[in-house]
Scaffold this motif. Structure first.
Motif, PDB file in Angstrom:
ATOM      1  N   PRO A 221       0.734  -1.095   0.033  1.00 11.98           N
ATOM      2  CA  PRO A 221      -0.011   0.025  -0.076  1.00 11.98           C
ATOM      3  C   PRO A 221       1.067   1.252   0.156  1.00 11.98           C
ATOM      4  CG  PRO A 221      -0.086  -1.030   2.085  1.00 11.98           C
ATOM      5  CD  PRO A 221       0.469  -1.867   1.390  1.00 11.98           C
ATOM      6  N   HIS A 222       2.090   1.196   0.440  1.00  9.34           N
ATOM      7  CA  HIS A 222       2.902   2.240   0.357  1.00  9.34           C
ATOM      8  C   HIS A 222       3.715   2.785  -0.997  1.00  9.34           C
ATOM      9  CE1 HIS A 222       2.649   1.139   4.379  1.00  9.34           C
ATOM     10  NE2 HIS A 222       2.560   2.272   4.888  1.00  9.34           N
ATOM     11  N   LEU A 223       3.542   1.738  -2.039  1.00 11.91           N
ATOM     12  CA  LEU A 223       3.965   2.145  -3.341  1.00 11.91           C
ATOM     13  C   LEU A 223       2.840   2.696  -4.185  1.00 11.91           C
ATOM     14  CD1 LEU A 223       6.226  -1.070  -3.973  1.00 11.91           C
ATOM     15  CD2 LEU A 223       7.019   1.348  -3.232  1.00 11.91           C
ATOM     16  N   GLY A 224       2.775   4.015  -4.457  1.00  7.79           N
ATOM     17  CA  GLY A 224       1.591   4.398  -4.980  1.00  7.79           C
ATOM     18  C   GLY A 224       1.985   4.439  -6.729  1.00  7.79           C
ATOM     19  N   LEU A 225       0.901   4.757  -7.613  1.00  8.07           N
ATOM     20  CA  LEU A 225       1.146   4.792  -8.982  1.00  8.07           C
ATOM     21  C   LEU A 225       1.073   6.237  -9.500  1.00  8.07           C
ATOM     22  CD1 LEU A 225      -0.567   1.639 -10.158  1.00  8.07           C
ATOM     23  CD2 LEU A 225       1.580   1.936  -9.890  1.00  8.07           C
ATOM     24  N   LEU A 226      -0.124   6.888  -9.453  1.00  6.35           N
ATOM     25  CA  LEU A 226      -0.316   8.354  -9.652  1.00  6.35           C
ATOM     26  C   LEU A 226       0.300   8.994  -8.479  1.00  6.35           C
ATOM     27  CD1 LEU A 226      -1.504  10.375 -11.624  1.00  6.35           C
ATOM     28  CD2 LEU A 226      -3.484  10.272 -10.428  1.00  6.35           C
ATOM     29  N   HIS A 227      -0.192   8.681  -7.591  1.00  2.74           N
ATOM     30  CA  HIS A 227       0.299   9.649  -6.171  1.00  2.74           C
ATOM     31  C   HIS A 227       1.801   9.334  -5.844  1.00  2.74           C
ATOM     32  CE1 HIS A 227      -4.218   9.884  -6.007  1.00  2.74           C
ATOM     33  NE2 HIS A 227      -3.875  11.007  -5.446  1.00  2.74           N
ATOM     34  N   ALA A 228       2.396  10.305  -5.782  1.00  6.00           N
ATOM     35  CA  ALA A 228       3.814  10.204  -5.420  1.00  6.00           C
ATOM     36  C   ALA A 228       3.915   9.456  -3.774  1.00  6.00           C
ATOM     37  CB  ALA A 228       4.569  11.544  -4.977  1.00  6.00           C
ATOM     38  N   ASP A 229       5.051   8.903  -3.607  1.00  3.11           N
ATOM     39  CA  ASP A 229       5.353   8.161  -2.357  1.00  3.11           C
ATOM     40  C   ASP A 229       5.492   9.265  -1.395  1.00  3.11           C
ATOM     41  OD1 ASP A 229       5.281   5.927  -3.936  1.00  3.11           O
ATOM     42  OD2 ASP A 229       7.421   5.316  -3.972  1.00  3.11           O
ATOM     43  N   GLU A 230       4.817   8.928  -0.196  1.00  2.00           N
ATOM     44  CA  GLU A 230       5.188   9.726   1.115  1.00  2.00           C
ATOM     45  C   GLU A 230       5.345   8.624   2.172  1.00  2.00           C
ATOM     46  OE1 GLU A 230       1.893  12.403   1.811  1.00  2.00           O
ATOM     47  OE2 GLU A 230       1.140  12.466  -0.155  1.00  2.00           O
ATOM     48  N   TYR A 231       6.331   9.468   2.948  1.00  2.00           N
ATOM     49  CA  TYR A 231       6.809   8.379   4.079  1.00  2.00           C
ATOM     50  C   TYR A 231       5.682   7.940   4.925  1.00  2.00           C
ATOM     51  CZ  TYR A 231       9.139   6.803   8.311  1.00  2.00           C
ATOM     52  OH  TYR A 231       9.450   5.982   9.376  1.00  2.00           O
TER      53      TYR A 231
END
Length: 325
Positions: A221-231
């Motif tokens: 769930p922490h590896l997004g596609l459109l949305h940039a990764d956030e800590y």
């Protein structure tokens, strides 16, 4: 696909090499070859032989709390397919297929938003709803021009098109509600109007369910596609939630039209409005009933929660197919 066990009292046993789900209305056999995972969201009984069958076929068993937050996962210590899927998830993000998936989600979201406005138009005298519907239809055509590009090449364009559609949608919806529930701004937190207070609360609950669905599908769930990764943020849930947001919007539009959002449900401080204990006592069961309600989605009749889990499972399957060809 994911097998979602969300009915209290279900029994899961092994018989003739397959799972048998036993409930009040009878029994159903499901082959382990059809399953990617088993998600348990209610108090059910699962036999040790059924657990062993799941482990034999590399099917993780996941346990969730009542709002969809993952609590535990049971699987074989030799189960490697999750790591493989998550590596492929990162590679998938760098293919045009990832963009096509996002475009499809936005089409589904826009279609549901248009349905909401058409529904509201039948209960409102606002003149702007028809104009917004026409504008949104025209703007949504711009998604198709981006389908074959890489996300890194068109991320801002995708979000720009979606943002333009959203502005038309929220303005028309906010102006078309009964007077007590109308609003001018959607993004303010904390909200200063009844509708957005509840909507923000429901979106938060929906995020937990979507995050649980990605987890159940074996995705990170922490590896997004459109949305940039956030800590430490479940950014894939920010992508996957999009087609389901308007379903929550519709739930609240119906509540507003029925004048169900009582002022006694809200408290106020210097920053804005908040749901108080009376509001939570009313709206949390309403949201849980919504998750259990049935609707047709992509030619499948099932509960809202199952549709969310199925969508995550379809993404996992799409990643497998794309990265294995």
């Amino acid at each position: 696909m994911q097998l979602v066990l969300d009915t209290k009292g279900l029994q899961v046993i092994k018989k003739d090499g397959v799972f048998h789900i036993i409930g009040e209305k009878g029994s159903k056999a499901i082959s382990p070859a059809k399953l990617d995972s088993i998600a348990i969201t209610a108090n059910v009984m699962i036999s040790s032989l059924a657990v062993a069958l799941a482990i034999e076929h590399k099917i993780p068993i996941l346990f969730f709390d009542r709002i969809g937050k993952a609590k535990a996962r049971l699987w074989s210590p030799y189960f490697e397919s999750i790591a493989t899927l998550r590596r492929n998830q990162m590679r998938f993000a760098d293919t045009p297929e990832a963009t096509a998936w996002i475009v499809d989600l936005f089409y589904l979201k826009t279609e549901a938003q248009l349905d909401n406005l058409k529904f509201l138009k039948g209960h409102s005298s606002s003149l702007g709803i028809g104009t917004a519907i026409a504008r949104m239809k025209v703007e949504s055509r711009n998604f198709e021009n981006l389908r074959d590009k890489l996300l890194d090449e068109c991320r801002q364009q995708l979000m720009g098109v979606e943002g333009g559609i959203a502005r038309s949608y929220w303005q028309a919806l906010g102006d078309g509600l009964p007077r007590a529930y109308r609003f001018k701004e959607r993004s303010r937190r904390p909200a200063k109007d009844f509708f957005n207070v509840v909507l923000n609360y429901f979106y938060g609950m929906l995020y937990s369910v979507v995050e649980g669905a990605t987890f159940a599908a074996g995705l990170d769930p922490h590896l997004g596609l459109l949305h940039a990764d956030e800590y430490n943020k479940p950014v894939l849930a920010f992508d996957l939630i999009e087609p389901f947001r308007p379903w929550v919007d519709r739930l609240l539009v119906e509540q507003a039209l029925q004048r169900k959002m009582d002022s006694a449900f809200f408290s106020k401080n210097q920053f804005g409005l908040f749901l108080n204990k009376h509001g939570k006592a009313y709206f949390i069961p309403l949201f849980n009933d919504f998750l259990r309600s049935k609707r047709n989605y992509l030619n499948l009749e099932s509960t809202v929660k199952n549709h969310i889990y199925f969508t995550a499972g379809r993404l996992a399957q799409r990643i497998r197919v794309v990265m294995e060809t």
